[in-house]
Design a protein around this motif. Sequence first.
Motif, PDB file in Angstrom:
ATOM      1  N   TYR A  93       1.045 -14.435 -27.036  1.00 19.35           N
ATOM      2  CA  TYR A  93       0.882 -15.548 -27.983  1.00 19.35           C
ATOM      3  C   TYR A  93      -0.521 -16.146 -27.856  1.00 19.35           C
ATOM      4  CZ  TYR A  93       1.979 -19.797 -30.567  1.00 19.35           C
ATOM      5  OH  TYR A  93       1.980 -20.805 -31.489  1.00 19.35           O
ATOM      6  N   ILE A 135      -0.596 -24.525 -24.152  1.00 17.06           N
ATOM      7  CA  ILE A 135       0.280 -23.484 -24.730  1.00 17.06           C
ATOM      8  C   ILE A 135       1.041 -22.772 -23.616  1.00 17.06           C
ATOM      9  CG2 ILE A 135       0.250 -21.220 -25.873  1.00 17.06           C
ATOM     10  CD1 ILE A 135      -1.984 -22.333 -27.681  1.00 17.06           C
ATOM     11  N   LEU A 171       1.742 -23.980 -20.712  1.00 15.93           N
ATOM     12  CA  LEU A 171       2.687 -24.921 -20.090  1.00 15.93           C
ATOM     13  C   LEU A 171       3.968 -25.074 -20.896  1.00 15.93           C
ATOM     14  CD1 LEU A 171       0.780 -27.978 -18.636  1.00 15.93           C
ATOM     15  CD2 LEU A 171       2.411 -26.492 -17.482  1.00 15.93           C
ATOM     16  N   VAL A 172       3.874 -24.931 -22.210  1.00 13.71           N
ATOM     17  CA  VAL A 172       5.076 -25.107 -23.023  1.00 13.71           C
ATOM     18  C   VAL A 172       5.735 -23.760 -23.344  1.00 13.71           C
ATOM     19  CG1 VAL A 172       4.358 -27.319 -23.963  1.00 13.71           C
ATOM     20  CG2 VAL A 172       3.796 -25.242 -25.207  1.00 13.71           C
ATOM     21  N   GLY A 173       5.344 -22.724 -22.623  1.00  9.29           N
ATOM     22  CA  GLY A 173       6.076 -21.470 -22.716  1.00  9.29           C
ATOM     23  C   GLY A 173       5.434 -20.384 -23.545  1.00  9.29           C
ATOM     24  N   GLY A 174       4.148 -20.536 -23.870  1.00 12.27           N
ATOM     25  CA  GLY A 174       3.464 -19.481 -24.625  1.00 12.27           C
ATOM     26  C   GLY A 174       3.207 -18.270 -23.739  1.00 12.27           C
ATOM     27  N   THR A 175       3.541 -17.097 -24.241  1.00  9.29           N
ATOM     28  CA  THR A 175       3.290 -15.869 -23.466  1.00  9.29           C
ATOM     29  C   THR A 175       1.806 -15.497 -23.573  1.00  9.29           C
ATOM     30  OG1 THR A 175       3.782 -14.549 -25.404  1.00  9.29           O
ATOM     31  CG2 THR A 175       5.610 -14.962 -23.898  1.00  9.29           C
TER      32      THR A 175
END
Lengths: 222, 336
Positions: free
Chosen positions: B251, B242, B244-248
């Motif tokens: 999130y 998560i 790595l794919v841009g989850g803050t």
Amino acid sequence: MIRFEQVGKRYPNGHVGLHELSFGVRRGEFLFVTGHSGAGKSTLLRLLLAMERPTSGKLLLAGQDLSQITTAQIPFLRRQIGVVFQNHQLLFDRSVFDNVALPLQILGLSKPDIAKRVGAALERVSLSDKAEQFPADLSTGQQQRVGIARAVVHRPALLLADEPTGNLDPRLAAEIMGVFEDINRLGTTVLIASHDLALIARMRHRMLTLQRGRLIGDGEAS
Amino acid sequence: MSEKQRNIKAAERVGAVQSKTDKPIKQGPDFSALFAAWVESHRASLVDSLARLIGQPIGSFFTCLVMAVALSLPMGLALLLDNVERLGGSWQKAAQISLYLKVEAGDDAGLQLRDEIAAMADVAEAEFIGREAGLAEFEQQSGLGQALRELPDNPLPAVVVVTPKEIDKPRLEALRQRLSELPAVDQAQLDLQWVERLTAILGLGDRFVFGLTLLLVMALLLVIGNTIRLHIENRRSEIEVIKLVGGTDGYVRRPFLYMGALYGLGAGLLAWALLAFGLDWLNDAVVRLAGLYGSDFALAGVPAGDGFSLLLGAVFLGYIGAWLAVARHLSELAPR
């Protein structure tokens, strides 16, 4: 798109991952980074993903200086990047659809939008009929294609791939590379770290060669 | 088909450019869409957390049970103290001030004085006991009826018994002083020692409940924190992906916060049930015991207001415990 200016990476234990690396990548370019194990390929990708920071020099991605990026900015940087790993990094308790949908859920897209875009991404990698299956039910090649679909579903400006064909037979590897070229033709910058020189040579794209953290070659693969 | 047409077709197929049915991901601030996405994201996190708890029914139940026991101990003690207080009658009665009126003051003057005192802001109640009524009561209680009847005159003064609104030593002393200065009052008596003891007992009880609550809240935060830490460990690879794919961080944190709140809700409901059944179970024995002393005393159950406060508190503690656990471990979960 990408600009390395005298970028160095030295680890606390004294190991030097990269030595004053300098090169640039144009928007829409397709290039390989090659070299033996420990040459610095993965370090280079980790710097671009802001998983690590340079210890010297300047690294610019789409005008943003990654050596100065704040922790809070990192997720938003990563949303502009798609990543494909050799070991796929899929979530095995989620369906193929849910794996591919993850970046779109993080972006906060509506359910119909997500369904539409995941459908398109799975079609791109010829896995439309596997959407409801789980990664464990798929072959290694299919798992890699799920990883690619997830990496491109949110249409990133930059696609990074770390040894994406490492576990695949030559026919599957060529097929996967074909998918990357399709993506590149649409304007996405593609940077692939690989040590499969035969495959790289066949594709005739720009190739950076690293050796012990130093750039020793920059030209078209032949 | 030309190269350009092939590229457009390919682009449409992969969803990278806009087709007639497909729009690019909006970058501008479409607030209604953002709000809808935010609501959907929270709904998804809540449903996911609930599904994970239900997916491990036994583990979840025992975690809630441990939390429920920790919650019900101080709450149960507070409820028992309330009941004991009710059993002992009004605490205020123990701090009554007795005003002995001058012998020459008649019943009319006494009754007027009672009304004046009852109207005072810090007085809850004032009762007048006339000289004759006082003598009759004394005869009955002391067993000295014969001796008292041989006295030439009633020696007892009329009395006004004042019940203050609050038990507070300085205020009680000030009230006693003020009442003793009234013209018809001969003497004003307040058993301050008893009030002090009572205040000390109440203070001790309060402190004990407070200390126990504090300790058990800490225990509860540790239980929930440890439970959430295990959930984080189990989902480490998912969290790394998560991120790595841009989850803050927000999130990543969200489903764990919902999980903490859900554990709290489950624990609160269980604690409420434990207290209700526990008090009901004790009540039979208490009613029997009270009956032997000629009392119709019975334990009061868990008031609805207290029950809902317990639920809210439990949800809040679950949320805080989860927040602390995620804050502690999130930084360790950088993608590798």
